[in-house]
Design a protein around this motif. Structure first.
Motif, PDB file in Angstrom:
ATOM      1  N   SER A 132      -2.712   2.645 -11.138  1.00  0.00           N
ATOM      2  CA  SER A 132      -1.292   2.989 -11.023  1.00  0.00           C
ATOM      3  C   SER A 132      -1.151   4.507 -11.147  1.00  0.00           C
ATOM      4  O   SER A 132      -0.322   5.016 -11.885  1.00  0.00           O
ATOM      5  CB  SER A 132      -0.435   2.276 -12.068  1.00  0.00           C
ATOM      6  OG  SER A 132       0.924   2.346 -11.664  1.00  0.00           O
ATOM      7  N   TYR A 133      -2.006   5.183 -10.419  1.00  0.00           N
ATOM      8  CA  TYR A 133      -2.082   6.643 -10.474  1.00  0.00           C
ATOM      9  C   TYR A 133      -1.426   7.266  -9.238  1.00  0.00           C
ATOM     10  O   TYR A 133      -1.546   6.751  -8.127  1.00  0.00           O
ATOM     11  CB  TYR A 133      -3.550   7.088 -10.554  1.00  0.00           C
ATOM     12  CG  TYR A 133      -3.680   8.595 -10.500  1.00  0.00           C
ATOM     13  CD1 TYR A 133      -3.598   9.345 -11.671  1.00  0.00           C
ATOM     14  CD2 TYR A 133      -3.819   9.264  -9.281  1.00  0.00           C
ATOM     15  CE1 TYR A 133      -3.660  10.731 -11.623  1.00  0.00           C
ATOM     16  CE2 TYR A 133      -3.888  10.644  -9.238  1.00  0.00           C
ATOM     17  CZ  TYR A 133      -3.810  11.375 -10.406  1.00  0.00           C
ATOM     18  OH  TYR A 133      -3.853  12.742 -10.362  1.00  0.00           O
ATOM     19  N   SER A 134      -0.739   8.381  -9.468  1.00  0.00           N
ATOM     20  CA  SER A 134      -0.175   9.200  -8.393  1.00  0.00           C
ATOM     21  C   SER A 134      -0.295  10.653  -8.828  1.00  0.00           C
ATOM     22  O   SER A 134       0.145  11.006  -9.930  1.00  0.00           O
ATOM     23  CB  SER A 134       1.299   8.827  -8.176  1.00  0.00           C
ATOM     24  OG  SER A 134       2.057   9.961  -7.767  1.00  0.00           O
ATOM     25  N   GLY A 135      -0.906  11.459  -8.005  1.00  0.00           N
ATOM     26  CA  GLY A 135      -1.068  12.871  -8.342  1.00  0.00           C
ATOM     27  C   GLY A 135       0.266  13.580  -8.497  1.00  0.00           C
ATOM     28  O   GLY A 135       0.459  14.385  -9.409  1.00  0.00           O
ATOM     29  N   ARG A 136       1.210  13.278  -7.620  1.00  0.00           N
ATOM     30  CA  ARG A 136       2.526  13.914  -7.716  1.00  0.00           C
ATOM     31  C   ARG A 136       3.238  13.480  -8.991  1.00  0.00           C
ATOM     32  O   ARG A 136       3.877  14.275  -9.662  1.00  0.00           O
ATOM     33  CB  ARG A 136       3.373  13.546  -6.502  1.00  0.00           C
ATOM     34  CG  ARG A 136       2.978  14.325  -5.289  1.00  0.00           C
ATOM     35  CD  ARG A 136       3.974  14.096  -4.178  1.00  0.00           C
ATOM     36  NE  ARG A 136       3.612  14.905  -3.038  1.00  0.00           N
ATOM     37  CZ  ARG A 136       4.118  14.740  -1.827  1.00  0.00           C
ATOM     38  NH1 ARG A 136       5.005  13.774  -1.605  1.00  0.00           N
ATOM     39  NH2 ARG A 136       3.753  15.525  -0.844  1.00  0.00           N
ATOM     40  N   GLU A 182     -11.314   7.475   6.285  1.00  0.00           N
ATOM     41  CA  GLU A 182      -9.990   8.103   6.238  1.00  0.00           C
ATOM     42  C   GLU A 182     -10.136   9.537   5.729  1.00  0.00           C
ATOM     43  O   GLU A 182     -10.868   9.786   4.775  1.00  0.00           O
ATOM     44  CB  GLU A 182      -9.045   7.341   5.301  1.00  0.00           C
ATOM     45  CG  GLU A 182      -8.936   5.855   5.538  1.00  0.00           C
ATOM     46  CD  GLU A 182      -8.390   5.502   6.910  1.00  0.00           C
ATOM     47  OE1 GLU A 182      -7.886   6.396   7.624  1.00  0.00           O
ATOM     48  OE2 GLU A 182      -8.482   4.322   7.278  1.00  0.00           O
ATOM     49  N   LEU A 183      -9.406  10.454   6.381  1.00  0.00           N
ATOM     50  CA  LEU A 183      -9.527  11.864   6.003  1.00  0.00           C
ATOM     51  C   LEU A 183      -8.268  12.320   5.282  1.00  0.00           C
ATOM     52  O   LEU A 183      -7.482  13.086   5.829  1.00  0.00           O
ATOM     53  CB  LEU A 183      -9.787  12.721   7.253  1.00  0.00           C
ATOM     54  CG  LEU A 183     -10.957  12.282   8.139  1.00  0.00           C
ATOM     55  CD1 LEU A 183     -11.107  13.204   9.337  1.00  0.00           C
ATOM     56  CD2 LEU A 183     -12.268  12.269   7.340  1.00  0.00           C
ATOM     57  N   ARG A 184      -8.026  11.778   4.117  1.00  0.00           N
ATOM     58  CA  ARG A 184      -6.860  12.197   3.333  1.00  0.00           C
ATOM     59  C   ARG A 184      -7.101  11.930   1.857  1.00  0.00           C
ATOM     60  O   ARG A 184      -8.015  11.202   1.483  1.00  0.00           O
ATOM     61  CB  ARG A 184      -5.600  11.467   3.810  1.00  0.00           C
ATOM     62  CG  ARG A 184      -5.725   9.963   3.842  1.00  0.00           C
ATOM     63  CD  ARG A 184      -4.417   9.270   4.256  1.00  0.00           C
ATOM     64  NE  ARG A 184      -4.630   7.852   4.442  1.00  0.00           N
ATOM     65  CZ  ARG A 184      -4.852   7.264   5.631  1.00  0.00           C
ATOM     66  NH1 ARG A 184      -4.849   7.990   6.743  1.00  0.00           N
ATOM     67  NH2 ARG A 184      -5.056   5.966   5.710  1.00  0.00           N
ATOM     68  N   LEU A 185      -6.245  12.545   1.043  1.00  0.00           N
ATOM     69  CA  LEU A 185      -6.391  12.412  -0.410  1.00  0.00           C
ATOM     70  C   LEU A 185      -5.580  11.247  -0.965  1.00  0.00           C
ATOM     71  O   LEU A 185      -5.832  10.789  -2.084  1.00  0.00           O
ATOM     72  CB  LEU A 185      -5.980  13.707  -1.121  1.00  0.00           C
ATOM     73  CG  LEU A 185      -6.888  14.911  -0.869  1.00  0.00           C
ATOM     74  CD1 LEU A 185      -6.335  16.144  -1.578  1.00  0.00           C
ATOM     75  CD2 LEU A 185      -8.306  14.627  -1.367  1.00  0.00           C
ATOM     76  N   SER A 186      -4.577  10.772  -0.202  1.00  0.00           N
ATOM     77  CA  SER A 186      -3.744   9.656  -0.665  1.00  0.00           C
ATOM     78  C   SER A 186      -3.272   9.830  -2.115  1.00  0.00           C
ATOM     79  O   SER A 186      -3.339   8.887  -2.910  1.00  0.00           O
ATOM     80  CB  SER A 186      -4.476   8.318  -0.491  1.00  0.00           C
ATOM     81  OG  SER A 186      -4.812   8.110   0.863  1.00  0.00           O
ATOM     82  N   ASN A 187      -2.814  11.051  -2.418  1.00  0.00           N
ATOM     83  CA  ASN A 187      -2.170  11.291  -3.727  1.00  0.00           C
ATOM     84  C   ASN A 187      -3.138  11.271  -4.910  1.00  0.00           C
ATOM     85  O   ASN A 187      -2.727  11.006  -6.037  1.00  0.00           O
ATOM     86  CB  ASN A 187      -1.046  10.262  -3.929  1.00  0.00           C
ATOM     87  CG  ASN A 187       0.120  10.810  -4.719  1.00  0.00           C
ATOM     88  OD1 ASN A 187       0.089  11.945  -5.204  1.00  0.00           O
ATOM     89  ND2 ASN A 187       1.161  10.019  -4.878  1.00  0.00           N
TER      90      ASN A 187
END
Ligand code: IPE
Ligand code: IPE
Ligand code: MG
Length: 236
Positions: A132-136, A182-187
């Motif tokens: 349940s993690y989100s960088g933002r 996939e080339l993204r960090l997804s938060n």
């Protein structure tokens, strides 16, 4: 200490669903196989002498998935926390957590807190679970906490700001691996990965083996981390 060996690896364990679909299996089987891949990764890092591994197991955005998948995942986390504990103790592995603990179902929360306490004295490797993690969200929460602390704006240094993040002692990852192409960090770890070396690999997470890790480590060893300087400045 070998400077070319990352001291902290972050992993976005992606591709469980596709792994299962390719085999005509339900997505849950991919998640189950993903736990085995995680176990392999941790063992391998420990034997290589990498002291920190942080894995993205469930994002805040993943709450939008079908309820049955969410329920399966949290059952899996619960089982992992309970069944893996003897091995974590035996291997001297400390567990840590980043994410919104209040979002977790009560039994998972209780098992997590128990495992965190029980492994707190272990030293050979720290495994941080992001659930349940989100960088933002982590950054916003840190700002709120900083504001509430009564600190004057000018006193909020980067060092102090880090103290308001989920795990204040979490060092920046040296290397971030994302599987599944996939080339993204997804938060994931938005604040901490400012200067992290990124490595993307098309392999689906349940298929991730020691050889893939070694390949990532070899690529990492060949990277020049300039941190804004010129190559000339970096020469000894
Ligand atoms: C990663 O695999 C695990 C979680 C996000 C919990 P996915 O479930 O995202 O697998 P794909 O990306 O659909 O293949
Ligand atoms: C990121 O994977 C989160 C985890 C691996 C736990 P996702 O599969 O949720 O990411 P997107 O939706 O493809 O960006
Ligand atoms: Mg995915």
């Amino acid at each position: 200490m070998d400077a070319r060996l990352p001291q902290h690896i972050a992993v976005i364990m992606d591709g469980n669903g596709r792994w299962a679909e390719q085999r005509g299996l339900p997505r849950s089987e991919g998640h189950r196989a993903g736990v085995d891949a995680l176990r392999r990764l941790v063992r391998e890092c420990r034997s290589l002498g990498i002291p920190r591994v942080t894995v993205y197991a469930f994002s805040k955005e993943n709450w939008q998935r079908p309820e049955t998948e969410i329920r399966f995942l949290f059952d899996l986390f619960l089982r992992f926390l309970r069944e893996e504990l003897p091995e974590l103790m035996e291997q001297d592995i400390r567990l840590a957590f980043i994410g919104e603990e209040e979002d977790l179902p009560f039994p998972v929360r209780r098992a997590l807190e128990y495992a965190l306490r029980k492994t707190s004295g272990n030293r050979s490797l720290t495994l941080t679970l992001a659930i349940s993690y989100s960088g933002r969200e982590e950054i916003l929460r840190a700002v709120r906490r900083a504001m509430r602390s009564g600190l004057a704006p000018a006193e909020l240094t980067e060092q102090r700001f880090r103290g308001f993040l989920y795990e204040p002692g979490l060092p920046d990852p040296d290397l971030l691996i994302r599987t599944s192409g996939e080339l993204r960090l997804s938060n994931f770890l938005l604040f901490q990965s400012a200067y992290t070396e990124l490595y993307f690999i098309p392999v689906l997470w349940p298929d991730f083996q020691a050889a893939h890790l070694q390949e990532a480590l070899d690529v990492y060893a060949g990277r020049v981390r300039r941190f804004g300087r010129t190559s000339e400045q970096l020469r000894p």
